[in-house]
Design an enzyme around this catalytic site. Structure first.
Site, PDB file in Angstrom:
ATOM      1  N   ASP A 136      -2.652  -0.909 -37.147  1.00 58.11           N
ATOM      2  CA  ASP A 136      -2.737   0.366 -36.424  1.00 58.11           C
ATOM      3  C   ASP A 136      -2.007   1.526 -37.096  1.00 58.11           C
ATOM      4  OD1 ASP A 136      -0.374  -1.036 -35.809  1.00 58.11           O
ATOM      5  OD2 ASP A 136      -0.145  -0.048 -33.877  1.00 58.11           O
ATOM      6  N   GLU A 185       0.621  -2.984 -33.414  1.00 63.20           N
ATOM      7  CA  GLU A 185       2.016  -3.325 -33.721  1.00 63.20           C
ATOM      8  C   GLU A 185       2.960  -2.229 -33.277  1.00 63.20           C
ATOM      9  OE1 GLU A 185       5.764  -3.195 -35.345  1.00 63.20           O
ATOM     10  OE2 GLU A 185       4.269  -1.830 -36.131  1.00 63.20           O
TER      11      GLU A 185
HETATM   12 ZN   LIG Z   1       5.911   1.691 -37.652  1.00 73.19          ZN
HETATM   13 ZN   LIG Z   2       5.129  -0.650 -39.466  1.00 72.02          ZN
END
Ligand SMILES: [Zn+2]
Ligand SMILES: [Zn+2]
Length: 396
Positions: free
Chosen positions: A84, A143
């Site tokens: 992401d 994440e």
């Molecule tokens: Zn990051």
């Molecule tokens: Zn990262």
């Protein structure tokens, strides 16, 4: 194995140099925010399918798992890359390509992570006859909000996995260098909320109300003593209140104040203790001032801990790739990463690959609008990761 696959591995990485840069630039131009990584997932799935991997898409949302079986018994080694981008407006014109999506930017290097993982998938497919067991590529979404790993685990991402390997590109570390740390590398990262409730009224007659703003100020100050007065000076810990919101007008006592904050620690027990003390201190301070405090635990993940034996395998892979003089032990860093949830379930190693030319010029920090990676880091990451995976697949 009779033959040392090392020279063939180096040659394979060498052949991929242009592809790695092309993939990274393509991903950089098309960043996707957490939970919306559909184009990235399609690219990962398509490429792995072409390489002969058995691909599962839509794993826990936009996650992708791609397995390659050697046909010989052996361990299952998972290579994880997060996919992401961040809600940041990119700035600066120095880079070869820029984001083409308004309000989204790969400002943490995950574009490089995906490009490197695709490179590793390619190298290991090419060397398929020289390893045993099974390779699992894991392309993990979300994440940055610590929300992508758990749904993938819930849908079987860790079933049968014996080892976990992953990289974070690290701009403050000189490109060409690799840092491997046995034990904790990144801290835990938890988000929490606090609501301090009082009773609203006239700002000129505070004694007829219960003021949550005055109380919240005491709470924020008291929370800092959890680290400074209750935590060992040898134990890194962070308590941050990053957001505070309350009140409507200068002469009105508010009904409530809402806060959000984060906690970082390097041991699971410390993490739980800090969160518990935040709730207790907030509640007790609030009670002493006739308010009430509600503690809300939100998304979070444990510390990122590398297994000592796997870290040693990665360290040797790094030495073979960049030379002993370019391998460091990284100091602990109080960022978080939900790769921790994979590493809780199987021994593994998460390590840093230098991604900035810090010797030549100042480098913008991760999550900054001018963040960039030095693309020379990409073949280094592929070399170390593929070599470490190969060692684990072949029983070291
Ligand atoms: Zn990051
Ligand atoms: Zn990262």
């Amino acid at each position: 194995m009779a033959e040392d696959p090392s020279p063939r591995l180096d040659a394979a990485v060498d052949r991929l140099r242009e592809q790695l840069v092309a993939d990274r630039r393509d991903l950089h131009r098309h960043p996707e925010l957490s939970y919306r990584e559909t184009r990235t997932a399609e690219l990962c799935a398509e490429r792995c399918e072409q390489l002969g991997y058995a691909v599962r898409t839509g794993v826990g949302g936009t996650g992708v798992l791609a397995d390659l079986d050697s046909g010989r018994p052996g361990p299952t080694v998972m290579v994880r890359a997060d996919t992401d981008a961040l809600p940041i407006v990119e700035r600066g014109t120095h880079r070869p390509v820029t984001s083409e999506v308004e309000g989204a930017m790969h400002a943490c290097g995950h574009d490089g992570h995906v490009a490197m993982a695709l490179g590793v998938a390619d190298v290991l497919a090419g060397l398929r006859e020289s390893w045993s067991g099974r390779v699992r590529m894991c392309f993990q979404p979300a994440e940055e909000v610590a929300g992508g790993a758990q749904p993938m685990i819930d849908q079987g991402a860790m079933e049968g996995v014996d080892r976990v390997l992953g990289i974070h590109l690290w701009a403050p570390l000189q490109v060409g260098r690799v840092a491997v740390t046995p034990g904790p590398l990144f801290g835990s990262a938890d988000e929490f909320g606090l609501v301090v409730r009082g009773r609203g009224g006239h700002g000129g007659m505070p004694h007829t109300s219960v003021d949550p703003v005055a109380c919240a100020a005491q709470v924020v100050t008291a929370l800092q003593t959890i680290v400074s007065r209750e935590t060992s000076p040898f134990q890194p810990a962070v308590v941050t209140i990053g957001r505070i919101e309350g009140g409507m007008a200068f002469n009105v006592i508010a009904e409530e104040v809402r806060m959000r904050g984060t906690v970082r620690a390097f041991e699971q027990s410390e993490r739980e203790r800090l969160l518990q003390r935040i709730a207790e201190v907030a509640a007790d301070i609030a009670a002493s001032m006739r308010c009430e405090a509600e503690f809300i635990r939100a998304n979070g993940c444990p510390p990122v801990v590398s297994d000592a034996a796997v870290a040693e395998v990665v360290r040797r892979a790094a030495v073979a790739t960049v030379g002993e003089e370019n391998v460091d032990v990284a100091p602990r860093i109080t960022v978080g990463d939900d790769v921790a949830l994979f590493l809780e379930r199987a021994p593994g190693c998460y390590f840093l690959v230098g991604a900035g030319d810090v010797a030549a010029h100042p480098v913008a920090p991760h999550h900054h609008p001018e963040f960039d990676i030095d693309e020379r880091c990409l073949p280094v990451g592929v070399g170390v990761l593929a070599r470490a995976a190969l060692a684990e697949l072949n029983g070291r």
